[in-house]
Design an enzyme around this catalytic site. Sequence first.
Site, mmCIF file in Angstrom:
data_model
loop_
_atom_site.group_PDB
_atom_site.id
_atom_site.type_symbol
_atom_site.label_atom_id
_atom_site.label_comp_id
_atom_site.label_asym_id
_atom_site.label_seq_id
_atom_site.Cartn_x
_atom_site.Cartn_y
_atom_site.Cartn_z
ATOM 1 N N GLY A 14 38.626 45.235 46.346
ATOM 2 C CA GLY A 14 38.483 44.630 46.793
ATOM 3 C C GLY A 14 36.960 45.325 47.326
ATOM 4 O O GLY A 14 37.169 44.982 49.311
ATOM 5 N N SER A 15 35.962 44.416 46.896
ATOM 6 C CA SER A 15 34.275 44.795 47.878
ATOM 7 C C SER A 15 34.072 43.113 48.391
ATOM 8 O O SER A 15 33.546 42.875 49.282
ATOM 9 C CB SER A 15 33.596 44.857 46.021
ATOM 10 O OG SER A 15 33.463 43.859 45.556
ATOM 11 N N ARG A 66 57.827 33.747 40.869
ATOM 12 C CA ARG A 66 56.697 33.697 41.138
ATOM 13 C C ARG A 66 57.168 32.830 42.198
ATOM 14 O O ARG A 66 56.468 33.150 43.113
ATOM 15 C CB ARG A 66 56.173 32.169 40.172
ATOM 16 C CG ARG A 66 54.493 32.239 41.122
ATOM 17 C CD ARG A 66 54.074 31.416 40.178
ATOM 18 N NE ARG A 66 53.550 31.420 38.728
ATOM 19 C CZ ARG A 66 52.913 32.728 38.138
ATOM 20 N NH1 ARG A 66 52.158 33.124 38.982
ATOM 21 N NH2 ARG A 66 52.404 32.566 36.498
ATOM 22 N N MET A 91 45.558 38.501 41.720
ATOM 23 C CA MET A 91 45.523 38.147 40.194
ATOM 24 C C MET A 91 47.088 37.405 39.942
ATOM 25 O O MET A 91 47.443 38.424 39.146
ATOM 26 C CB MET A 91 45.186 39.710 39.014
ATOM 27 C CG MET A 91 43.675 40.318 39.704
ATOM 28 S SD MET A 91 42.546 38.997 38.999
ATOM 29 C CE MET A 91 43.274 39.746 37.118
ATOM 30 N N ARG A 92 47.068 36.935 41.158
ATOM 31 C CA ARG A 92 48.580 36.120 40.272
ATOM 32 C C ARG A 92 47.892 34.868 40.685
ATOM 33 O O ARG A 92 47.139 34.776 41.522
ATOM 34 C CB ARG A 92 49.717 36.807 41.981
ATOM 35 C CG ARG A 92 50.158 37.977 41.011
ATOM 36 C CD ARG A 92 51.221 37.930 42.158
ATOM 37 N NE ARG A 92 52.830 37.088 42.246
ATOM 38 C CZ ARG A 92 53.720 38.407 41.561
ATOM 39 N NH1 ARG A 92 53.512 38.956 40.735
ATOM 40 N NH2 ARG A 92 54.902 36.499 41.310
ATOM 41 N N LEU A 94 49.124 31.383 42.267
ATOM 42 C CA LEU A 94 49.801 30.746 43.684
ATOM 43 C C LEU A 94 51.141 30.168 43.111
ATOM 44 O O LEU A 94 50.678 28.724 42.505
ATOM 45 C CB LEU A 94 49.192 30.548 44.625
ATOM 46 C CG LEU A 94 48.320 30.990 45.261
ATOM 47 C CD1 LEU A 94 47.526 30.651 46.208
ATOM 48 C CD2 LEU A 94 49.178 32.564 45.265
ATOM 49 N N HIS A 110 35.409 32.874 42.678
ATOM 50 C CA HIS A 110 35.341 33.982 41.006
ATOM 51 C C HIS A 110 33.786 34.102 41.075
ATOM 52 O O HIS A 110 32.710 32.927 40.601
ATOM 53 C CB HIS A 110 35.730 32.073 41.015
ATOM 54 C CG HIS A 110 36.783 32.084 38.754
ATOM 55 N ND1 HIS A 110 37.010 32.732 38.341
ATOM 56 C CD2 HIS A 110 35.332 31.779 37.641
ATOM 57 C CE1 HIS A 110 36.691 33.243 37.474
ATOM 58 N NE2 HIS A 110 35.872 32.237 36.912
ATOM 59 N N LEU A 145 44.237 27.123 38.217
ATOM 60 C CA LEU A 145 43.185 28.348 38.181
ATOM 61 C C LEU A 145 42.257 28.275 38.130
ATOM 62 O O LEU A 145 41.766 26.584 36.728
ATOM 63 C CB LEU A 145 44.157 29.313 36.059
ATOM 64 C CG LEU A 145 43.236 30.469 36.301
ATOM 65 C CD1 LEU A 145 43.324 32.142 36.949
ATOM 66 C CD2 LEU A 145 42.903 30.582 34.759
ATOM 67 N N ASP A 146 41.691 28.263 38.703
ATOM 68 C CA ASP A 146 40.526 28.755 39.249
ATOM 69 C C ASP A 146 40.483 26.964 39.209
ATOM 70 O O ASP A 146 38.552 26.566 39.269
ATOM 71 C CB ASP A 146 39.235 29.123 38.325
ATOM 72 C CG ASP A 146 39.632 30.623 37.980
ATOM 73 O OD1 ASP A 146 39.961 31.609 39.524
ATOM 74 O OD2 ASP A 146 40.008 31.012 37.521
HETATM 75 C C1 GRF Z 1 35.544 39.837 41.820
HETATM 76 O O1 GRF Z 1 34.527 39.355 41.107
HETATM 77 C C2 GRF Z 1 35.774 37.914 42.133
HETATM 78 O O2 GRF Z 1 35.004 37.099 42.412
HETATM 79 C C3 GRF Z 1 36.668 37.678 41.664
HETATM 80 O O3 GRF Z 1 37.190 38.589 41.341
HETATM 81 C C4 GRF Z 1 36.671 39.873 41.512
HETATM 82 C C5 GRF Z 1 36.984 40.361 42.630
HETATM 83 O O4 GRF Z 1 36.153 42.208 42.512
HETATM 84 N N1 GRF Z 1 38.125 36.995 41.449
HETATM 85 P P1 GRF Z 1 36.447 42.721 44.065
HETATM 86 O O5 GRF Z 1 38.087 43.203 44.084
HETATM 87 O O6 GRF Z 1 36.794 41.856 45.365
HETATM 88 O O7 GRF Z 1 35.164 44.223 44.374
#
Ligand code: GRF
Length: 205
Positions: A14-15, A66, A91-92, A94, A110, A145-146
């Site tokens: 969650g940074s 899903r 990490m899912r 959509l 990303h 994805l991305d």
């Molecule tokens: C980040 O590197 C983001 O780009 C990727 O997942 C990571 C999440 O990091 N999608 P954080 O949980 O925000 O610290």
Amino acid sequence: MSKGKLGILLSGRGSNFEAIAANVRNGTLDAEIAYVFSNRAAAPGLARARELGFATGTIDGRHMEREAYDRQVVAALKQHGVDLVCLAGYMRLLSGYFVGEFPRRILNIHPSLLPAFPGLDSQYQALEHGVRVAGCTVHFVDENLDSGPILMQAAVPVEDDDTVETLAARILKEEHRIYSLAIAWVLSGKYRIEGRRVLRTAMDI
Ligand code: GRF
């Protein structure tokens, strides 16, 4: 104009969420974090969001199809008045349903210069490939994805003595900087999308 109401979706540390929250708090990002959601009850980012006093929610989706899962997530986001969804380490993938409920109102960050190195372990992929420049991308989310139209990117050098950890840390610093900038840009409405290109519009229309 009313403030953008952000819904942050995360699965881990969650940074990026914290960086967005800090920018909202110090006034550099004119928005409100209306809801923080995680598919993992134990995500450290979710605990942090609770500590900071945000409305939070979690649904265990491990055994759920899903779209059925996403219907619940979308309902929760709407209940909290969310109008811009920000994926921050969520990490899912959509469903089409989810994407359709928030057309061009879902962003993702990303840790690579897309379209290079989508998916997992992008920083490792970048090092293994031997690129000299790495970075991060904020993009609109579609069902793949991305893959949606790109809003912002930031580049960092890859140094000879980099490890996955040192490179990831250099990229993360840029993630924390550009995610809020991209959110502010979308909330300003001063863009138009042509094909895959997101272009600046100088004036309010
Ligand atoms: C980040 O590197 C983001 O780009 C990727 O997942 C990571 C999440 O990091 N999608 P954080 O949980 O925000 O610290």
